[in-house]
Motif scaffolding. Structure first.
Motif, PDB file in Angstrom:
ATOM      1  N   TYR A  87     -14.815  41.966  80.871  1.00  0.00           N
ATOM      2  CA  TYR A  87     -14.979  40.694  81.575  1.00  0.00           C
ATOM      3  C   TYR A  87     -13.611  40.206  82.039  1.00  0.00           C
ATOM      4  O   TYR A  87     -12.614  40.371  81.349  1.00  0.00           O
ATOM      5  N   TYR A  88     -13.603  39.602  83.226  1.00  0.00           N
ATOM      6  CA  TYR A  88     -12.381  39.028  83.796  1.00  0.00           C
ATOM      7  C   TYR A  88     -12.758  37.741  84.509  1.00  0.00           C
ATOM      8  O   TYR A  88     -13.778  37.680  85.196  1.00  0.00           O
ATOM      9  N   PHE A  89     -11.947  36.700  84.331  1.00  0.00           N
ATOM     10  CA  PHE A  89     -12.195  35.440  85.029  1.00  0.00           C
ATOM     11  C   PHE A  89     -10.866  34.879  85.515  1.00  0.00           C
ATOM     12  O   PHE A  89      -9.966  34.617  84.728  1.00  0.00           O
ATOM     13  N   ASP A  90     -10.733  34.726  86.832  1.00  0.00           N
ATOM     14  CA  ASP A  90      -9.549  34.122  87.436  1.00  0.00           C
ATOM     15  C   ASP A  90      -9.781  32.614  87.470  1.00  0.00           C
ATOM     16  O   ASP A  90     -10.597  32.123  88.242  1.00  0.00           O
ATOM     17  N   VAL A  91      -9.091  31.897  86.602  1.00  0.00           N
ATOM     18  CA  VAL A  91      -9.324  30.458  86.449  1.00  0.00           C
ATOM     19  C   VAL A  91      -8.934  29.705  87.713  1.00  0.00           C
ATOM     20  O   VAL A  91      -9.632  28.786  88.132  1.00  0.00           O
ATOM     21  N   GLU A 113     -10.109  45.364  90.696  1.00  0.00           N
ATOM     22  CA  GLU A 113      -8.878  46.149  90.657  1.00  0.00           C
ATOM     23  C   GLU A 113      -7.839  45.493  89.748  1.00  0.00           C
ATOM     24  O   GLU A 113      -7.206  46.156  88.933  1.00  0.00           O
ATOM     25  N   LYS A 114      -7.689  44.192  89.871  1.00  0.00           N
ATOM     26  CA  LYS A 114      -6.742  43.458  89.021  1.00  0.00           C
ATOM     27  C   LYS A 114      -7.139  43.583  87.548  1.00  0.00           C
ATOM     28  O   LYS A 114      -6.292  43.808  86.687  1.00  0.00           O
ATOM     29  N   ALA A 115      -8.418  43.444  87.258  1.00  0.00           N
ATOM     30  CA  ALA A 115      -8.909  43.564  85.887  1.00  0.00           C
ATOM     31  C   ALA A 115      -8.656  44.963  85.335  1.00  0.00           C
ATOM     32  O   ALA A 115      -8.234  45.118  84.184  1.00  0.00           O
ATOM     33  N   ASN A 116      -8.884  45.986  86.147  1.00  0.00           N
ATOM     34  CA  ASN A 116      -8.646  47.367  85.716  1.00  0.00           C
ATOM     35  C   ASN A 116      -7.174  47.624  85.419  1.00  0.00           C
ATOM     36  O   ASN A 116      -6.833  48.230  84.398  1.00  0.00           O
ATOM     37  N   LEU A 117      -6.293  47.164  86.309  1.00  0.00           N
ATOM     38  CA  LEU A 117      -4.858  47.361  86.114  1.00  0.00           C
ATOM     39  C   LEU A 117      -4.357  46.642  84.869  1.00  0.00           C
ATOM     40  O   LEU A 117      -3.640  47.224  84.043  1.00  0.00           O
ATOM     41  N   PHE A 118      -4.723  45.389  84.724  1.00  0.00           N
ATOM     42  CA  PHE A 118      -4.264  44.607  83.579  1.00  0.00           C
ATOM     43  C   PHE A 118      -4.781  45.206  82.273  1.00  0.00           C
ATOM     44  O   PHE A 118      -4.028  45.363  81.311  1.00  0.00           O
ATOM     45  N   SER A 119      -6.047  45.551  82.238  1.00  0.00           N
ATOM     46  CA  SER A 119      -6.643  46.139  81.030  1.00  0.00           C
ATOM     47  C   SER A 119      -5.954  47.437  80.651  1.00  0.00           C
ATOM     48  O   SER A 119      -5.680  47.692  79.471  1.00  0.00           O
ATOM     49  N   GLY A 120      -5.658  48.253  81.644  1.00  0.00           N
ATOM     50  CA  GLY A 120      -4.975  49.514  81.391  1.00  0.00           C
ATOM     51  C   GLY A 120      -3.582  49.326  80.825  1.00  0.00           C
ATOM     52  O   GLY A 120      -3.169  50.014  79.886  1.00  0.00           O
ATOM     53  N   ILE A 121      -2.859  48.362  81.373  1.00  0.00           N
ATOM     54  CA  ILE A 121      -1.501  48.082  80.896  1.00  0.00           C
ATOM     55  C   ILE A 121      -1.531  47.603  79.448  1.00  0.00           C
ATOM     56  O   ILE A 121      -0.776  48.081  78.604  1.00  0.00           O
ATOM     57  N   VAL A 122      -2.390  46.633  79.166  1.00  0.00           N
ATOM     58  CA  VAL A 122      -2.481  46.091  77.801  1.00  0.00           C
ATOM     59  C   VAL A 122      -2.887  47.183  76.823  1.00  0.00           C
ATOM     60  O   VAL A 122      -2.296  47.317  75.739  1.00  0.00           O
ATOM     61  N   SER A 123      -3.860  47.987  77.194  1.00  0.00           N
ATOM     62  CA  SER A 123      -4.322  49.067  76.313  1.00  0.00           C
ATOM     63  C   SER A 123      -3.231  50.101  76.073  1.00  0.00           C
ATOM     64  O   SER A 123      -3.060  50.584  74.947  1.00  0.00           O
ATOM     65  N   ALA A 124      -2.470  50.448  77.111  1.00  0.00           N
ATOM     66  CA  ALA A 124      -1.388  51.433  76.969  1.00  0.00           C
ATOM     67  C   ALA A 124      -0.297  50.901  76.040  1.00  0.00           C
ATOM     68  O   ALA A 124       0.200  51.637  75.175  1.00  0.00           O
ATOM     69  N   ILE A 125       0.060  49.638  76.199  1.00  0.00           N
ATOM     70  CA  ILE A 125       1.086  49.045  75.332  1.00  0.00           C
ATOM     71  C   ILE A 125       0.598  49.033  73.886  1.00  0.00           C
ATOM     72  O   ILE A 125       1.335  49.413  72.969  1.00  0.00           O
ATOM     73  N   GLN A 126      -0.640  48.619  73.685  1.00  0.00           N
ATOM     74  CA  GLN A 126      -1.176  48.567  72.322  1.00  0.00           C
ATOM     75  C   GLN A 126      -1.245  49.960  71.698  1.00  0.00           C
ATOM     76  O   GLN A 126      -0.938  50.132  70.524  1.00  0.00           O
ATOM     77  N   ALA A 127      -1.640  50.953  72.470  1.00  0.00           N
ATOM     78  CA  ALA A 127      -1.723  52.319  71.959  1.00  0.00           C
ATOM     79  C   ALA A 127      -0.331  52.831  71.576  1.00  0.00           C
ATOM     80  O   ALA A 127      -0.160  53.460  70.527  1.00  0.00           O
ATOM     81  N   ALA A 128       0.665  52.544  72.407  1.00  0.00           N
ATOM     82  CA  ALA A 128       2.032  52.985  72.116  1.00  0.00           C
ATOM     83  C   ALA A 128       2.555  52.311  70.852  1.00  0.00           C
ATOM     84  O   ALA A 128       3.160  52.964  70.003  1.00  0.00           O
TER      85      ALA A 128
END
Length: 144
Positions: free
Chosen positions: A16-20, A29-44
């Motif tokens: 889920y993504y909500f632009d306030v 696209e924004k939701a996919n990019l942000f989610s990927g970045i956060v997940s990659a940082i957390q995995a690292a």
């Protein structure tokens, strides 16, 4: 000001993504990019055993993260907003609880249409509490 809210699966898929600011949840696209970045940082961070990420900043934003067994919620706030982190954590806890309940009853398919209403309602409560907190602070400051 809160700019955006993300709910991300533990595997990195945006749930889920909500632009306030825009009041929409349509920028996939924004939701996919942000989610990927956060997940990659957390995995690292997990891989090098330094603990989980709860908060980080960029030049423009402060990002608060709250993880459950199944999801990670991210709330993106503009830096100049000066929002109390405790209030953000409370908002995130309320949203996660409500969304997880909603998912358990309705399933992931129905989440988008009903969750916008739920998020808007919680944000309204949050803004009311923020105004009340600011008024209380002003009153306390004026007494001294």
């Amino acid at each position: 000001m809160i700019d955006a809210i993300y709910l991300i699966s533990r595997s990195g898929v945006p749930i889920y993504y909500f632009d306030v600011k825009k009041g929409t949840s349509e920028d996939v696209e924004k939701a996919n990019l942000f989610s990927g970045i956060v997940s990659a940082i957390q995995a690292a961070l997990s891989k090098i055993d330094v603990g989980s990420l709860n908060f980080f900043t960029t030049k423009k934003s402060e990002i608060f993260l709250e993880a459950t067994e199944n999801y990670v919620m991210a709330v993106v706030c503009s830096k100049e907003a000066l929002i109390d982190p405790v209030m953000i954590k409370d908002l995130m806890a309320n949203l996660i609880t409500a969304i997880e309940f909603h998912i358990s009853n309705e399933g992931l398919i129905a989440i988008q249409q009903n969750t916008d209403k739920l998020v808007t309602m919680e944000l309204s409560k949050f803004h009311s509490q923020k105004k009340e907190s600011q008024a209380t602070k002003k009153l306390k400051d004026s007494l001294w």
